[in-house]
Design a protein around this motif. Structure first.
Motif, PDB file in Angstrom:
ATOM      1  N   GLN A  77      -8.427  -0.121  -5.194  1.00 48.10           N
ATOM      2  CA  GLN A  77      -9.112  -1.410  -5.194  1.00 48.10           C
ATOM      3  C   GLN A  77      -8.605  -2.304  -4.074  1.00 48.10           C
ATOM      4  OE1 GLN A  77     -11.688  -2.082  -7.022  1.00 48.10           O
ATOM      5  NE2 GLN A  77     -11.966  -4.203  -6.306  1.00 48.10           N
ATOM      6  N   ARG A  78      -7.308  -2.297  -3.878  1.00 44.79           N
ATOM      7  CA  ARG A  78      -6.726  -3.097  -2.802  1.00 44.79           C
ATOM      8  C   ARG A  78      -7.190  -2.583  -1.439  1.00 44.79           C
ATOM      9  NH1 ARG A  78      -0.218  -3.995  -1.783  1.00 44.79           N
ATOM     10  NH2 ARG A  78      -0.407  -5.010   0.264  1.00 44.79           N
ATOM     11  N   LEU A  79      -7.228  -1.269  -1.284  1.00 45.13           N
ATOM     12  CA  LEU A  79      -7.701  -0.667  -0.040  1.00 45.13           C
ATOM     13  C   LEU A  79      -9.134  -1.081   0.243  1.00 45.13           C
ATOM     14  CD1 LEU A  79      -7.523   1.354   2.314  1.00 45.13           C
ATOM     15  CD2 LEU A  79      -8.055   3.174   0.671  1.00 45.13           C
ATOM     16  N   PHE A  80      -9.980  -1.010  -0.774  1.00 46.57           N
ATOM     17  CA  PHE A  80     -11.385  -1.371  -0.606  1.00 46.57           C
ATOM     18  C   PHE A  80     -11.537  -2.850  -0.240  1.00 46.57           C
ATOM     19  CE2 PHE A  80     -15.191  -3.227  -2.596  1.00 46.57           C
ATOM     20  CZ  PHE A  80     -16.180  -2.560  -1.898  1.00 46.57           C
ATOM     21  N   GLU A  81     -10.910  -3.730  -1.007  1.00 48.18           N
ATOM     22  CA  GLU A  81     -11.101  -5.165  -0.802  1.00 48.18           C
ATOM     23  C   GLU A  81     -10.568  -5.618   0.553  1.00 48.18           C
ATOM     24  OE1 GLU A  81      -9.301  -7.070  -4.138  1.00 48.18           O
ATOM     25  OE2 GLU A  81     -10.911  -6.495  -5.528  1.00 48.18           O
ATOM     26  N   GLU A  82      -9.376  -5.153   0.924  1.00 43.54           N
ATOM     27  CA  GLU A  82      -8.799  -5.592   2.196  1.00 43.54           C
ATOM     28  C   GLU A  82      -9.560  -5.012   3.384  1.00 43.54           C
ATOM     29  OE1 GLU A  82      -4.560  -5.235   2.452  1.00 43.54           O
ATOM     30  OE2 GLU A  82      -4.247  -5.974   0.408  1.00 43.54           O
ATOM     31  N   ASP A  92     -16.276   0.720  11.448  1.00 42.62           N
ATOM     32  CA  ASP A  92     -14.870   0.308  11.481  1.00 42.62           C
ATOM     33  C   ASP A  92     -14.098   0.730  10.236  1.00 42.62           C
ATOM     34  OD1 ASP A  92     -15.457  -0.980  13.884  1.00 42.62           O
ATOM     35  OD2 ASP A  92     -15.894  -2.878  12.878  1.00 42.62           O
ATOM     36  N   ASP A  93     -14.802   1.212   9.214  1.00 44.94           N
ATOM     37  CA  ASP A  93     -14.165   1.565   7.946  1.00 44.94           C
ATOM     38  C   ASP A  93     -12.940   2.451   8.130  1.00 44.94           C
ATOM     39  OD1 ASP A  93     -15.521   0.215   6.015  1.00 44.94           O
ATOM     40  OD2 ASP A  93     -16.585   1.944   5.199  1.00 44.94           O
ATOM     41  N   LEU A  94     -13.089   3.492   8.925  1.00 40.49           N
ATOM     42  CA  LEU A  94     -12.024   4.485   9.039  1.00 40.49           C
ATOM     43  C   LEU A  94     -10.777   3.901   9.683  1.00 40.49           C
ATOM     44  CD1 LEU A  94     -11.114   7.398   8.627  1.00 40.49           C
ATOM     45  CD2 LEU A  94     -12.088   7.944  10.874  1.00 40.49           C
ATOM     46  N   GLN A  95     -10.950   3.280  10.822  1.00 38.32           N
ATOM     47  CA  GLN A  95      -9.789   2.743  11.540  1.00 38.32           C
ATOM     48  C   GLN A  95      -9.114   1.633  10.745  1.00 38.32           C
ATOM     49  OE1 GLN A  95      -9.403  -0.429  13.260  1.00 38.32           O
ATOM     50  NE2 GLN A  95      -7.391   0.147  14.075  1.00 38.32           N
ATOM     51  N   VAL A  96      -9.904   0.692  10.264  1.00 38.96           N
ATOM     52  CA  VAL A  96      -9.332  -0.426   9.511  1.00 38.96           C
ATOM     53  C   VAL A  96      -8.742   0.052   8.187  1.00 38.96           C
ATOM     54  CG1 VAL A  96      -9.841  -2.613   8.358  1.00 38.96           C
ATOM     55  CG2 VAL A  96     -10.839  -2.121  10.597  1.00 38.96           C
ATOM     56  N   GLY A  97      -9.462   0.939   7.493  1.00 42.81           N
ATOM     57  CA  GLY A  97      -8.966   1.436   6.215  1.00 42.81           C
ATOM     58  C   GLY A  97      -7.635   2.149   6.333  1.00 42.81           C
ATOM     59  N   CYS A  98      -7.475   2.947   7.374  1.00 44.01           N
ATOM     60  CA  CYS A  98      -6.191   3.628   7.594  1.00 44.01           C
ATOM     61  C   CYS A  98      -5.071   2.622   7.827  1.00 44.01           C
ATOM     62  CB  CYS A  98      -6.297   4.591   8.769  1.00 44.01           C
ATOM     63  SG  CYS A  98      -7.210   6.111   8.407  1.00 44.01           S
ATOM     64  N   VAL A 100      -4.993  -0.495   6.750  1.00 49.66           N
ATOM     65  CA  VAL A 100      -4.738  -1.167   5.470  1.00 49.66           C
ATOM     66  C   VAL A 100      -3.894  -0.280   4.569  1.00 49.66           C
ATOM     67  CG1 VAL A 100      -5.830  -1.974   3.331  1.00 49.66           C
ATOM     68  CG2 VAL A 100      -6.793  -2.636   5.549  1.00 49.66           C
ATOM     69  N   LEU A 101      -4.230   1.001   4.507  1.00 51.31           N
ATOM     70  CA  LEU A 101      -3.483   1.905   3.635  1.00 51.31           C
ATOM     71  C   LEU A 101      -2.024   2.017   4.066  1.00 51.31           C
ATOM     72  CD1 LEU A 101      -3.620   3.764   1.222  1.00 51.31           C
ATOM     73  CD2 LEU A 101      -4.319   5.626   2.751  1.00 51.31           C
ATOM     74  N   LEU A 102      -1.773   2.084   5.361  1.00 52.30           N
ATOM     75  CA  LEU A 102      -0.386   2.127   5.829  1.00 52.30           C
ATOM     76  C   LEU A 102       0.344   0.844   5.458  1.00 52.30           C
ATOM     77  CD1 LEU A 102      -0.629   3.767   9.382  1.00 52.30           C
ATOM     78  CD2 LEU A 102      -0.177   4.852   7.180  1.00 52.30           C
ATOM     79  N   GLY A 103      -0.353  -0.281   5.508  1.00 51.87           N
ATOM     80  CA  GLY A 103       0.261  -1.534   5.083  1.00 51.87           C
ATOM     81  C   GLY A 103       0.599  -1.519   3.606  1.00 51.87           C
ATOM     82  N   ILE A 104      -0.287  -0.959   2.786  1.00 48.18           N
ATOM     83  CA  ILE A 104      -0.017  -0.843   1.353  1.00 48.18           C
ATOM     84  C   ILE A 104       1.210   0.029   1.118  1.00 48.18           C
ATOM     85  CG2 ILE A 104      -0.920   0.083  -0.823  1.00 48.18           C
ATOM     86  CD1 ILE A 104      -3.727  -0.726   0.164  1.00 48.18           C
ATOM     87  N   TYR A 105       1.368   1.072   1.930  1.00 50.76           N
ATOM     88  CA  TYR A 105       2.516   1.964   1.774  1.00 50.76           C
ATOM     89  C   TYR A 105       3.848   1.257   2.004  1.00 50.76           C
ATOM     90  CZ  TYR A 105      -0.481   6.145   1.717  1.00 50.76           C
ATOM     91  OH  TYR A 105      -1.404   7.113   1.399  1.00 50.76           O
ATOM     92  N   THR A 106       3.842   0.149   2.742  1.00 51.34           N
ATOM     93  CA  THR A 106       5.096  -0.570   2.973  1.00 51.34           C
ATOM     94  C   THR A 106       5.393  -1.585   1.876  1.00 51.34           C
ATOM     95  OG1 THR A 106       4.037  -2.278   4.342  1.00 51.34           O
ATOM     96  CG2 THR A 106       4.863  -0.316   5.471  1.00 51.34           C
ATOM     97  N   ASP A 107       4.459  -1.807   0.955  1.00 51.34           N
ATOM     98  CA  ASP A 107       4.733  -2.672  -0.201  1.00 51.34           C
ATOM     99  C   ASP A 107       5.936  -2.090  -0.947  1.00 51.34           C
ATOM    100  OD1 ASP A 107       4.332  -2.961  -3.339  1.00 51.34           O
ATOM    101  OD2 ASP A 107       3.378  -4.684  -2.400  1.00 51.34           O
TER     102      ASP A 107
END
Length: 212
Positions: A77-82, A92-98, A100-107
């Protein structure tokens, strides 16, 4: 393994005790780590009996796996919303989504529970299988946009999905083991950007297939 799966399937009934145990385990595992948290700590934190724990879960590992299963939709859900908040165009979905996901991994909580403890407790194969549906869903959605716009051919989606999924998993493990997760994230982000930039160049075959 079959006995564990049977016990687990019998236990997966929604209940207040189950919710309490998952919440307590999440706090304790994030704070102390899996190895340094005992079942007695979890039931005490949750305010339930040991019997309640074993009614819901086969063992501590089963509880931990259920916790990661609980976290996956939150991550999705966080990946989708951000991602949706940042993209200007579907491509842009692929580049931005990747990114965002890497940012989530640093949480800190995600990194500790999902990336550090996850492979150690479940084993690498089970950990990869656990997150595969989310990864596949995200990448299929993003790559379909590239197919629709002629950047890649439809029959390239599956191999490209698998390659990018492997890259994201390696990035996750690298961020997990890094002394500075943010620096590691930046390095993997650059690498993924370069990979995706290659996908965004139309091949002669896909360009020829696009309407004039």
């Amino acid at each position: 393994m079959n006995e564990d799966m049977t016990r687990t399937s019998q236990a997966k009934r929604p209940s207040k005790n189950r919710d309490k145990l998952l919440a307590a385990a999440r706090r304790l595992f994030a704070d102390r780590g899996y190895a340094d948290t005992g079942t007695e700590d979890i039931v005490r934190e949750a305010g339930v009996t040991r019997g309640a724990l074993y009614h819901q879960f086969a063992d501590k590992r089963d509880l931990f796996r259920a916790l990661l299963e609980q976290m996956l939709p939150e991550i999705g859900q966080r990946l989708f919303e951000e991602t949706m908040a940042r993209i200007a165009h579907d491509r842009d979905d692929l580049q931005v989504g990747c990114q965002v996901l890497l940012g989530i991994y640093t949480d800190p909580e995600v990194r500790r529970l999902f990336l550090i403890e996850g492979p150690a407790v479940l084993g690498l194969a089970d950990w990869k299988a656990l997150q595969a549906p989310l990864s596949t869903l995200f990448l299929d959605h993003a790559l379909q946009h590239l197919v629709d716009e002629g950047f890649i051919a439809a029959d390239e989606m599956r191999p490209v999905n698998e390659l990018l999924s492997g890259a994201l998993q390696q990035a996750a493990l690298g961020i997990a083991s890094a002394e500075n997760p943010q620096d590691a994230r930046a390095g993997y982000a650059l690498g993924l950007d370069r990979l995706i930039a290659g996908l965004m160049r139309r091949s002669p075959e896909t360009a020829a297939a696009q309407p004039a």
